[in-house]
Motif scaffolding. Structure first.
Motif, mmCIF file in Angstrom:
data_model
loop_
_atom_site.group_PDB
_atom_site.id
_atom_site.type_symbol
_atom_site.label_atom_id
_atom_site.label_comp_id
_atom_site.label_asym_id
_atom_site.label_seq_id
_atom_site.Cartn_x
_atom_site.Cartn_y
_atom_site.Cartn_z
ATOM 1 N N LEU A 136 2.540 -6.959 -23.213
ATOM 2 C CA LEU A 136 1.770 -8.116 -22.605
ATOM 3 C C LEU A 136 0.197 -8.001 -22.715
ATOM 4 C CD1 LEU A 136 3.975 -9.279 -19.709
ATOM 5 C CD2 LEU A 136 3.840 -10.591 -21.811
ATOM 6 N N LEU A 137 -0.345 -6.991 -22.518
ATOM 7 C CA LEU A 137 -1.605 -6.503 -22.475
ATOM 8 C C LEU A 137 -1.984 -5.911 -23.756
ATOM 9 C CD1 LEU A 137 -1.613 -4.671 -19.138
ATOM 10 C CD2 LEU A 137 -2.475 -6.865 -19.552
ATOM 11 N N GLY A 138 -1.183 -5.942 -24.937
ATOM 12 C CA GLY A 138 -1.661 -5.577 -26.036
ATOM 13 C C GLY A 138 -1.902 -4.214 -26.080
ATOM 14 N N LEU A 139 -1.615 -3.135 -25.398
ATOM 15 C CA LEU A 139 -1.825 -1.640 -25.508
ATOM 16 C C LEU A 139 -0.888 -0.911 -26.499
ATOM 17 C CD1 LEU A 139 -2.078 -1.422 -21.675
ATOM 18 C CD2 LEU A 139 -3.922 -1.781 -23.242
ATOM 19 N N ASN A 145 7.005 -2.185 -15.008
ATOM 20 C CA ASN A 145 7.476 -1.948 -16.325
ATOM 21 C C ASN A 145 6.556 -1.511 -17.274
ATOM 22 O OD1 ASN A 145 8.788 -2.459 -18.854
ATOM 23 N ND2 ASN A 145 10.313 -3.949 -17.969
ATOM 24 N N GLU A 146 6.614 -0.351 -17.392
ATOM 25 C CA GLU A 146 5.222 -0.089 -18.462
ATOM 26 C C GLU A 146 5.425 -0.730 -19.749
ATOM 27 O OE1 GLU A 146 2.966 3.928 -19.556
ATOM 28 O OE2 GLU A 146 4.543 4.180 -18.045
ATOM 29 N N LYS A 147 6.615 -0.470 -20.274
ATOM 30 C CA LYS A 147 6.439 -0.971 -21.686
ATOM 31 C C LYS A 147 6.337 -2.787 -21.865
ATOM 32 C CE LYS A 147 9.847 -1.468 -25.340
ATOM 33 N NZ LYS A 147 11.274 -1.951 -25.602
ATOM 34 N N ARG A 148 6.932 -3.317 -20.790
ATOM 35 C CA ARG A 148 6.922 -4.522 -20.735
ATOM 36 C C ARG A 148 5.110 -4.991 -20.789
ATOM 37 N NH1 ARG A 148 7.082 -9.489 -22.850
ATOM 38 N NH2 ARG A 148 7.283 -11.101 -21.563
ATOM 39 N N LEU A 149 4.616 -4.398 -19.539
ATOM 40 C CA LEU A 149 3.199 -4.608 -19.359
ATOM 41 C C LEU A 149 2.273 -4.283 -20.517
ATOM 42 C CD1 LEU A 149 3.095 -3.198 -15.786
ATOM 43 C CD2 LEU A 149 2.440 -5.663 -16.566
ATOM 44 N N SER A 150 2.595 -3.019 -21.496
ATOM 45 C CA SER A 150 1.715 -2.755 -22.357
ATOM 46 C C SER A 150 2.111 -3.773 -23.664
ATOM 47 C CB SER A 150 2.441 -1.356 -23.133
ATOM 48 O OG SER A 150 2.132 -0.350 -22.214
ATOM 49 N N ILE A 178 -2.436 2.726 -11.144
ATOM 50 C CA ILE A 178 -3.082 3.808 -11.892
ATOM 51 C C ILE A 178 -2.870 3.301 -13.530
ATOM 52 C CG2 ILE A 178 -2.421 5.987 -12.773
ATOM 53 C CD1 ILE A 178 -1.380 6.584 -9.472
ATOM 54 N N PHE A 179 -1.643 2.483 -13.701
ATOM 55 C CA PHE A 179 -1.422 2.169 -15.272
ATOM 56 C C PHE A 179 -2.729 1.312 -15.503
ATOM 57 C CE2 PHE A 179 -0.111 -0.894 -18.242
ATOM 58 C CZ PHE A 179 0.508 -0.331 -19.194
ATOM 59 N N MET A 180 -2.992 0.425 -14.813
ATOM 60 C CA MET A 180 -4.200 -0.575 -14.939
ATOM 61 C C MET A 180 -5.412 0.130 -15.016
ATOM 62 S SD MET A 180 -2.588 -3.535 -15.408
ATOM 63 C CE MET A 180 -0.937 -4.284 -14.909
ATOM 64 N N SER A 209 0.731 -1.141 -0.130
ATOM 65 C CA SER A 209 0.041 0.026 -0.028
ATOM 66 C C SER A 209 0.841 1.391 -0.069
ATOM 67 C CB SER A 209 -1.078 -0.108 1.234
ATOM 68 O OG SER A 209 -0.151 0.112 2.265
ATOM 69 N N THR A 210 2.050 1.057 0.394
ATOM 70 C CA THR A 210 2.869 2.360 0.568
ATOM 71 C C THR A 210 3.983 2.593 -0.504
ATOM 72 O OG1 THR A 210 4.463 1.076 1.872
ATOM 73 C CG2 THR A 210 2.681 2.407 3.161
ATOM 74 N N CYS A 211 4.088 1.627 -1.540
ATOM 75 C CA CYS A 211 5.157 1.589 -2.469
ATOM 76 C C CYS A 211 4.751 2.379 -3.720
ATOM 77 C CB CYS A 211 5.102 -0.042 -3.036
ATOM 78 S SG CYS A 211 6.014 -0.061 -4.642
ATOM 79 N N SER A 212 5.588 3.376 -4.079
ATOM 80 C CA SER A 212 5.163 4.058 -5.237
ATOM 81 C C SER A 212 5.251 3.372 -6.509
ATOM 82 C CB SER A 212 6.538 5.383 -5.295
ATOM 83 O OG SER A 212 7.585 4.841 -5.548
ATOM 84 N N HIS A 213 6.023 2.642 -6.615
ATOM 85 C CA HIS A 213 6.087 1.590 -7.971
ATOM 86 C C HIS A 213 4.555 0.861 -8.165
ATOM 87 C CE1 HIS A 213 10.237 2.747 -8.815
ATOM 88 N NE2 HIS A 213 10.479 2.231 -7.801
ATOM 89 N N CYS A 214 4.208 0.440 -7.007
ATOM 90 C CA CYS A 214 2.932 -0.297 -6.984
ATOM 91 C C CYS A 214 1.789 0.503 -7.313
ATOM 92 C CB CYS A 214 2.767 -1.085 -5.350
ATOM 93 S SG CYS A 214 3.840 -2.173 -5.024
#
Length: 81
Positions: free
Chosen positions: A78-81, A71-76, A19-21, A9-14
């Motif tokens: 994998l998620l086809g964004l 990792n925004e690039k990797r997530l994008s 927010i990205f999702m 809950s306190t992690c900025s990367h989390c």
């Protein structure tokens, strides 16, 4: 596609990953591990170590693929964004 995130809950990367999702309307579930207690917390940490032995956060599962950290690039990809 199933997206599961292990977060703190306190992690900025989390927070950035959450927010990205939401920004991209990706259906996902997350667990703030630091808010769990006792045996439930221990079991969750054991589960995370199966995917990420270092048990760092966030640990994100996209189907069977593990993404460690935000990792925004990797997530994008994998998620086809």
């Amino acid at each position: 596609m199933t997206v599961k995130m292990y977060t703190l809950s306190t992690c900025s990367h989390c927070k950035s990953a959450k927010i990205f999702m939401e920004k991209h309307s990706v259906e996902h579930e997350f667990t703030d591990v630091d808010l769990l207690t006792g045996e439930i917390r221990k079991k969750m940490l054991d589960e995370i170590r199966q995917y990420n032995p270092a048990c760092s956060f966030p640990t994100i599962l996209v189907d069977e693929t593990v993404v460690i950290g935000f990792n925004e690039k990797r997530l994008s990809e994998l998620l086809g964004l």
